[in-house]
Design an enzyme around this catalytic site. Structure first.
Site: not given
Length: 409
Positions: A122, A198, A201, A224, A364
């Protein structure tokens, strides 16, 4: 106990509506999830009963607000199994956390050093490292893919003593690919590099244990994971956070200020300048309670079931191209696809007419889409409240869209 998403849909009142005279099927959870009544009520309760600034006043409201704010920090610590609340920094979201780490990296990077990332990142885990390289003369090195997954041979070949930072997504927001982070972290540490994760997700969809993974830094967002917007967490190992200089200054991050210099509070507060997002943190704490009560193992199994149900049905439609791993077991609840001859925005608009909310665009992740040879894709992403009926409505909407534009099924 068998997971039944119908037991939880009533907790998300936004789902109970018609869009274009069709029942809403919300499949844009990769962009943001809906908020449960428990989260909405926690935020409202804070504003109704305890609204005051934290860590400042000694009056009752201030003490209650501070208590709830720090309780949320402890919930976040337990949720990812950090060693201490000193390792839990509240941020505006994943992007802020990754930027803070990239800013810190500028203090030790030099020409000849390398930062290793993947082509599936991302922009939030890409542009900060581009800028760090621009500022220090370090080199940004990419690991590429094989069959929709990270090419581990490519990664091993590019990891060296020059590698100072490895920064990767736990789960690709486009492909749904689940990266073997524990294995990669061991490789990074053997090379003497920091491991930055990261987890935007992954944290909402699977159990993530930072001590087991042994990552040095990890960022994720509240919105999220069924929590409010504007709040997130940066985890960092305590000894590394002690070395870091704050990015923002002023407010409650200070210890002592004279005319010409200042000192900072201890962790974690030295990074939380100004008035923090108290309501957001309390809402995040409520979201963590909600997910914990359900059980992330159940959420993971449910989303895997939806993926196994939907992927072959979508793959069977002539003219549909799916990106990422071919089998459901190798991906999280994300499917990016295109229909031959149709622009993804047209497809998403047509699906919306059928009540199905999906994302269309570059997500993104423009370097990834350039690598895949497409300008954009349609993306369906699942959450705990999605059902097989939702999946059927998606498939039916894709078939209707294809028929409308191409005239045949």
């Amino acid at each position: 106990m068998t997971f039944n998403p119908e037991n939880y849909r009533c907790d998300f009142p936004i789902l109970d509506q018609l869009v274009n005279d069709e029942p809403l099927v919300y499949l844009d959870n990769g962009a943001t999830t809906q908020k449960s009544l428990a989260v909405l009520e926690a935020i409202q309760d804070y504003y109704h009963k305890d609204n005051a600034n934290v860590h400042r006043g000694v009056h009752t409201l201030a003490e209650r607000a501070t208590k709830r704010y720090e309780e949320a920090r402890e919930k976040a610590r337990a949720f990812i199994n950090a060693n201490s609340t000193k390792e839990i920094l509240f941020t505006r979201g994943t992007t802020t956390g990754l930027n803070w780490v990239a800013q810190h990296a500028r203090t030790f990077l030099k020409p000849g050093d390398e930062i290793l990332i993947s082509i599936m990142e991302h922009h939030a885990n890409l542009i900060p490292w581009q800028e760090a390289c621009r500022a220090t003369g370090a080199t940004l090195t990419y690991v590429y893919l094989k069959d929709g997954q990270l090419d581990m041979y490519d990664l091993a070949a590019k990891m060296s003593e020059k590698t100072k930072v490895v920064a990767l997504a736990h789960v690709s927001n486009v492909l749904g690919t689940i990266n073997p982070i524990k294995e990669i972290t061991a490789m990074a540490h053997q090379a003497g590099a920091l491991m930055v994760l990261d987890a935007a997700q992954s944290v909402p969809h699977m159990a993530v244990d930072v001590q087991d993974l042994d990552v040095d830094f990890m960022a994720f967002s509240g919105h999220k994971m069924y929590g409010p917007t504007g709040i997130g967490v940066l985890f960092g190992k305590q000894h590394l956070l002690e070395e870091m200089v704050p990015v923002e200054f002023g407010g409650e991050m200070i210890d002592f200020v004279s005319e010409q210099e200042a000192t900072w509070k201890e962790l974690p507060w030295k990074f939380e300048a100004g008035t923090p997002n108290m309501a957001g943190a309390i809402g995040l704490g409520a979201a963590i309670d909600y997910l914990t009560a359900i059980g992330l193992e159940q959420v993971t199994a449910h989303e895997q079931e939806l993926m196994a149900y939907t992927l072959p049905k979508l793959s069977a439609i002539d003219g549909v191209t799916i990106y990422g791993p071919a089998t459901a077991k190798d991906r999280a609840g994300v499917i990016a696809f295109n229909i031959d001859g149709l622009h993804p925005h047209d497809v998403a608009t047509a699906l919306d007419y059928e009540g199905v909310a999906v994302r269309a665009g570059h997500h993104c992740a423009q370097p990834l889409l350039q690598y895949l040879g497409v300008p954009s894709t349609v993306r369906a992403s699942f959450g705990l409240y999605n059902t097989k009926a939702d999946c059927d409505q998606l498939i039916d909407a894709v078939l209707k869209t294809k028929e409308y534009f191409h005239g045949t099924l």
